[in-house]
Write a protein that holds these residues in place. Sequence first.
Motif, PDB file in Angstrom:
ATOM      1  N   PHE A  96      -8.042  -0.863   6.924  1.00  0.00           N
ATOM      2  CA  PHE A  96      -7.146  -1.941   6.519  1.00  0.00           C
ATOM      3  C   PHE A  96      -8.002  -3.175   6.282  1.00  0.00           C
ATOM      4  O   PHE A  96      -8.706  -3.635   7.183  1.00  0.00           O
ATOM      5  N   PRO A 111      -7.306  -6.754   5.074  1.00  0.00           N
ATOM      6  CA  PRO A 111      -6.345  -7.772   4.648  1.00  0.00           C
ATOM      7  C   PRO A 111      -6.937  -8.814   3.705  1.00  0.00           C
ATOM      8  O   PRO A 111      -6.207  -9.453   2.944  1.00  0.00           O
ATOM      9  N   THR A 121      -2.988  -7.440   1.881  1.00  0.00           N
ATOM     10  CA  THR A 121      -2.325  -7.339   3.190  1.00  0.00           C
ATOM     11  C   THR A 121      -1.237  -6.277   3.224  1.00  0.00           C
ATOM     12  O   THR A 121      -0.612  -6.080   4.269  1.00  0.00           O
ATOM     13  N   CYS A 127      -3.044   0.028   3.247  1.00  0.00           N
ATOM     14  CA  CYS A 127      -3.960   0.654   4.198  1.00  0.00           C
ATOM     15  C   CYS A 127      -4.300   2.051   3.684  1.00  0.00           C
ATOM     16  O   CYS A 127      -3.613   2.587   2.803  1.00  0.00           O
ATOM     17  N   SER A 180       3.271  -6.462   4.129  1.00  0.00           N
ATOM     18  CA  SER A 180       2.350  -7.138   5.040  1.00  0.00           C
ATOM     19  C   SER A 180       2.760  -7.034   6.501  1.00  0.00           C
ATOM     20  O   SER A 180       1.934  -7.233   7.394  1.00  0.00           O
ATOM     21  N   SER A 230      -1.429  -1.957   8.418  1.00  0.00           N
ATOM     22  CA  SER A 230      -2.351  -2.351   9.490  1.00  0.00           C
ATOM     23  C   SER A 230      -3.421  -1.282   9.621  1.00  0.00           C
ATOM     24  O   SER A 230      -3.313  -0.187   9.061  1.00  0.00           O
ATOM     25  N   ASN A 231      -4.445  -1.597  10.396  1.00  0.00           N
ATOM     26  CA  ASN A 231      -5.484  -0.603  10.647  1.00  0.00           C
ATOM     27  C   ASN A 231      -4.903   0.588  11.407  1.00  0.00           C
ATOM     28  O   ASN A 231      -5.267   1.739  11.154  1.00  0.00           O
ATOM     29  N   TYR A 232      -3.976   0.309  12.336  1.00  0.00           N
ATOM     30  CA  TYR A 232      -3.368   1.380  13.117  1.00  0.00           C
ATOM     31  C   TYR A 232      -2.576   2.326  12.214  1.00  0.00           C
ATOM     32  O   TYR A 232      -2.615   3.544  12.393  1.00  0.00           O
TER      33      TYR A 232
END
Length: 212
Positions: free
Chosen positions: A72, A74, A78, A81, A106, A110-112
């Motif tokens: 991810f 941003p 944003t 991913c 946004s 996320s990275n998760y």
Amino acid sequence: VSVVPLSIDTVSLHSVNTIDHNTTSHSVPFLTKLQEGSPKHLWKGLQFDKDGEWVIQAIDNGSLLIAHDGSFMPQVDTSICSAGIVLLCTQTGHMGTIKICERTNSSTASNYRGELLGGLLTSHLLRVASGYSSSAKATHIYCDNMGVVHHASHPDSSTSSTQPQADVLLTFTNNLKMSSLQWQYHHVLSHLDETAEFKDLSLPEQLNVLAD
């Protein structure tokens, strides 16, 4: 063979017939089955050595390793991913890769979520492969996100509906529960190539670097 019993421990041979062993395991190739029922663009980033049938053989032999990693950035966007998945048969050296990029928004990207996307496709692969293999040998999977490893190790745990990644997380864990194959998730440290030579890393660490 057919036999005629003569006594409690003696038989005579009656007849012999050969059995035609069907060497074609399935009419639908594994990679074709893997992509069934989902949008074609989901698999644009799929690339496997040969025809991909080696994946099933590797599962049967217990020689399949998988690593996946999410991303991810941003500063670039944003709402996007992505994830990369690397498969390796340690006996034949055959490899396969899957790349996926997802646009949400946004508040979700996320990275998760990227890490979970890698887990989702990996678990989907295991679920489909369980229709081709009944191996009792474990497939070992490596991920550098402890949250993903935790959920993989406890797929029956409840997930809150307020969890922003609930859609991906539930699909990930449900796929694992639906697969009859044996698998083990392991945590591996990330970005080790920044502090050590690639050749000095363990095989799982190298696969994680490639996935990254």
